[in-house]
Scaffold this active site. Structure first.
Site, mmCIF file in Angstrom:
data_model
loop_
_atom_site.group_PDB
_atom_site.id
_atom_site.type_symbol
_atom_site.label_atom_id
_atom_site.label_comp_id
_atom_site.label_asym_id
_atom_site.label_seq_id
_atom_site.Cartn_x
_atom_site.Cartn_y
_atom_site.Cartn_z
ATOM 1 N N CYS A 412 -19.125 -90.126 47.289
ATOM 2 C CA CYS A 412 -20.229 -90.976 46.945
ATOM 3 C C CYS A 412 -20.913 -91.589 48.136
ATOM 4 C CB CYS A 412 -19.824 -92.039 46.127
ATOM 5 S SG CYS A 412 -20.855 -92.989 44.920
ATOM 6 N N HIS A 541 -17.003 -88.485 42.145
ATOM 7 C CA HIS A 541 -15.722 -89.062 42.505
ATOM 8 C C HIS A 541 -14.582 -88.233 42.204
ATOM 9 C CE1 HIS A 541 -16.973 -93.238 43.632
ATOM 10 N NE2 HIS A 541 -18.201 -92.852 42.941
ATOM 11 N N GLU A 543 -11.594 -88.005 42.946
ATOM 12 C CA GLU A 543 -10.208 -88.622 42.649
ATOM 13 C C GLU A 543 -9.865 -89.097 41.427
ATOM 14 O OE1 GLU A 543 -13.208 -92.357 43.939
ATOM 15 O OE2 GLU A 543 -12.943 -90.095 44.098
#
Length: 573
Positions: A412, A541, A543
Site C-alpha cells: 500500500c 494488502h 496479508e
C-alpha cells in the site's frame, strides 16, 4: 437446522487471548467435520474499526465486502479458512444505529424504546441472523457459531451484550449454548505461587450477571496449572476439575489448538452441546477436517524443529511499531511464508522516523541502531499507514533496498513510497512526493483518488476484494509467476491515494514496471523493478488473505529472495 453457539468471554484484564482461544475452539470443531462461523462483539460506540488508530486498537482488518473490522476476525478467517462479512463484527454503534433507525420508522408502534428489551433483542436477532450466513465453499449454513464478547466482564460498555447473552441462552436452549470464560492465573513472587483470586472474582461477577461458565480457560505461565490450583478453581467456581483448562504460554499461538484438544475441549463440547444427537456431519467434511488437523500438526511440529541456521531476518519498517498488534496480519503473513519454506522468522522492528536525519541529531543511538538493523536484514518490508510521520525514513529504506539489491516488499503506502523514491533518485523529478505527505508538492507522484470522499473518513476508502490484471508482456514477471501465472488475482484493498497514472511512462522508461493494474487499466496495483533480486510493491494488502496452510505469494517471494532461493523456486514451478 439446530444451531449451536459457543460464547467466549474474558475477565481480569483485556488482551488476555480470547480471540486465539475462540479461533482455536472453532478450528477444533471444524476438524471434526462441523461447519463453523464466528462473530466478534466489540462494545465501543464506533460503527466499525475503520477510524480507529492502530496504536489505540491494533490493526484494522478488511474483509471481502469492504468491512473494516476488529483484528480478531483476521484470526477467525486464518484459523477456520472461512470468509466472513462486516455483519460478523457487531459494535454498540451498529446496534444503536439499527434500533434508532427502526424507531424513526415507527417499527416499535409508539413504545418507549429501552436497552431492555429493544437493544438486547436487537443483539440477539443480529447474532441469529449472521449465524446462518454461509462462510465456506459448501454454501451451507454453519453448524456452530463461535461468539467472542470483547472487553472484560464487568465493563459498563459490555453490560447490554452480557444481558443479551443471558437471555440468549434460554432463547436457543441449554443444549445449544455453551460458555468458555478466559481468565488469568498470575504467578506472584520469587517462589512462583499461583493465585486464583482474580479468577474467582471474575467468575463471581459473571455469575452475578446471570451467566455460568461451562469451561474456564486459565491463562498461566509455561508451567501450567498445579493440580491443587485446578481443584481450588473447580471448588470455588462451581465447575468440575476437567472443566478447568490450563492455557499456558506457548512458543507459538499455533500450539493452542493442540493444548486445548489434549485437555478434552472437543469431548466436553461434543457432550455438552449434544452434537452427536442433533447435527448431521458429512463424511466428506469429516475427512476434510481430519486432513486439516493433520496438516496443522505438521505445521507446528516443523516449527519446533527449526534451528538458528534456518533464520531469516526481515526488517519491518513502519510507524506503529510500538504496538505490534498494529501489524498483526503482516506478521502472520511472514510467519506463514517462513513456516511453509522451513525457515525461522526474525523480525527487526524499525520505526520509520528513526531512519531520518532528525533522529541522528536528537537521538544518535536510536538512529544508528535503526540503520544497523536495516543493513543487517536479509529482506525489507515497508508497510501501509496514514500520515506524514516516518515517511522520509521509509523512503530511505526503499532507496537502500533498491541500491543495495536487498529484497523489498512494499504494501500500500510501501508501493507509493517506492515510486516516490524512484521518481526522486532515478528519474530525477524535482519535488516528487505524495500529496498525502505534501499537498503543495511540485510533482505529485501519488494523488488522491477522484471518487474518494475528502470530508468523511469512515468507510470511504477504496475497500474490499478487487481484481488486479497482469498486463500484456508480463509473462516473465516474478510476482506473476508466484501467483501461479494467471492473468488476474483477487486481493483486498484499503487506500485513498494512487500512483499518478500520467507519470507511468516516465517510470517504466527507467525500468520500474507496473505489471498489474485494475480492470480499467488506469490504477496501478503491482510494481516490479527490473534487474533486482526482488523489488515488488503492491497497492492492495496481501496479508489479509494469508492462511497458515496457504501463505501469501508476495510474502513467499520476499522470504525466498531473502534466503536466495527464489530463482530455484521459480524454475521448479
Amino acid at each position: 437446522m439446530v444451531k449451536k453457539y459457543v460464547l467466549v468471554s474474558g475477565g481480569v484484564i483485556s488482551g488476555i487471548g480470547k480471540g486465539i482461544i475462540a479461533s482455536s475452539t472453532g478450528l477444533l470443531l471444524k476438524t471434526m467435520g462441523l461447519k463453523v462461523t464466528s462473530i466478534k462483539i466489540d462494545p465501543y460506540l464506533n460503527i466499525d474499526a475503520g477510524t480507529l488508530s492502530p496504536l489505540d486498537h491494533g490493526e484494522v482488518f478488511v474483509l471481502n465486502d469492504g468491512g473494516e473490522v476488529d483484528l480478531d476476525l483476521g484470526n477467525y478467517e486464518r484459523y477456520l479458512d472461512v470468509t466472513l462479512t462486516r455483519a460478523n463484527n457487531i459494535t454498540t454503534g451498529k446496534i444503536y444505529r439499527d434500533v434508532i433507525e427502526r424507531e424513526r420508522k415507527g417499527d416499535y408502534l409508539g413504545k418507549t424504546v429501552q436497552v431492555v428489551p429493544h437493544i438486547t433483542d436487537a443483539i440477539q436477532d443480529w447474532v441469529e441472523r449472521v449465524a446462518t450466513i454461509p462462510v465456506d465453499d459448501t454454501g451451507e449454513e454453519p453448524d456452530v457459531c463461535i461468539i467472542e464478547l470483547g472487553g472484560t466482564v464487568g465493563d459498563i460498555e459490555s453490560a447490554p451484550f452480557v444481558e443479551a447473552m443471558r437471555q440468549f441462552q434460554f432463547r436457543v436452549g441449554h443444549e445449544n449454548f455453551a460458555l468458555i470464560h478466559v481468565s488469568l492465573v498470575p504467578t506472584i513472587g520469587t517462589v512462583g505461587e499461583q493465585k486464583t483470586k482474580p479468577t474467582q472474582a471474575s467468575i463471581r461477577d459473571l455469575r452475578g450477571l446471570g451467566l455460568s461458565p461451562d469451561l474456564i480457560a486459565c491463562r498461566c505461565e509455561k508451567t501450567g496449572l498445579d493440580e491443587g490450583i485446578r481443584s481450588k478453581i473447580s471448588m470455588f467456581c462451581h465447575v468440575k476439575p476437567n472443566q478447568v483448562l490450563a492455557v499456558r504460554d506457548c512458543n507459538s499461538v499455533y500450539h493452542v489448538p493442540e493444548l486445548l484438544r489434549e485437555q478434552g475441549l472437543i469431548d466436553f463440547l461434543w457432550r455438552r452441546l449434544e452434537i452427536e444427537q442433533s447435527v448431521t456431519i458429512s463424511p466428506a467434511l469429516k475427512e476434510k477436517g481430519t486432513e486439516m488437523w493433520k496438516k496443522w500438526n505438521q505445521l507446528t511440529q516443523s516449527q519446533e524443529r527449526l534451528h538458528s541456521s534456518d533464520e531469516v531476518k526481515i526488517a519491518l519498517v513502519g510507524k506503529y511499531t510500538n504496538l505490534q498488534d498494529s501489524y498483526a496480519s503482516v506478521v502472520k503473513a511472514l510467519e506463514h511464508a517462513t513456516l511453509s519454506l522451513g525457515k525461522k522468522l526474525i523480525i527487526k522492528w524499525i520505526e520509520g522516523s528513526d531512519l531520518e536525519p532528525e533522529t541522528q541529531t536528537s537521538n544518535p543511538s536510536k538512529y544508528h541502531e535503526a540503520w544497523k538493523d536495516l543493513c543487517d536484514a536479509q529482506g525489507i518490508l515497508v508497510t501501509g499507514g496514514f500520515g506524514r510521520r516516518g515517511t522520509e525514513g521509509k523512503i530511505a529504506a526503499a532507496k537502500w533496498a533498491r541500491e543495495q539489491k536487498v529484497p523489498y516488499l512494499g504494501i500500500c503506502l510501501g508501493l507509493q513510497i517506492a515510486v516516490v523514491e524512484f521518481a526522486r533518485n532515478v528519474c530525477g523529478i524535482e519535488g516528487a512526493n505524495s500529496i498525502e505527505l505534501d499537498e503543495d508538492c511540485k510533482n505529485a507522484v501519488v494523488v488522491y483518488m477522484p471518487e474518494v470522499s475528502k470530508t468523511h473518513l469512515g468507510g470511504t476508502m477504496r475497500l474490499g476484494l478487487r481484481p488486479t490484471e497482469f498486463q500484456p508482456g508480463t509473462e516473465n514477471s516474478v510476482i506473476r509467476k508466484l501467483y501461479g501465472g494467471g492473468s488476474t488475482v483477487l486481493e483486498r484493498h484499503r487506500h485513498r491515494y494512487e500512483v499518478n497514472p500520467q507519470m507511468i511512462d516516465q517510470f517504466e522508461a527507467k525500468g520500474l514496471q507496473f505489471v498489474g493494474k485494475d480492470e480499467t487499466g488506469q490504477r496501478m496495483e503491482i510494481v516490479e523493478l527490473a534487474d533486482h533480486p526482488y523489488f515488488v510493491g503492491v497497492q492492495y494488502h496481501p496479508e489479509l488473505l494469508t492462511r497458515p496452510l496457504k501463505p501469501s505469494p508476495p510474502f513467499t517471494g520476499l522470504i525466498l529472495a531473502a534466503t536466495r532461493e527464489l530463482e530455484k523456486y521459480i524454475k521448479a514451478l
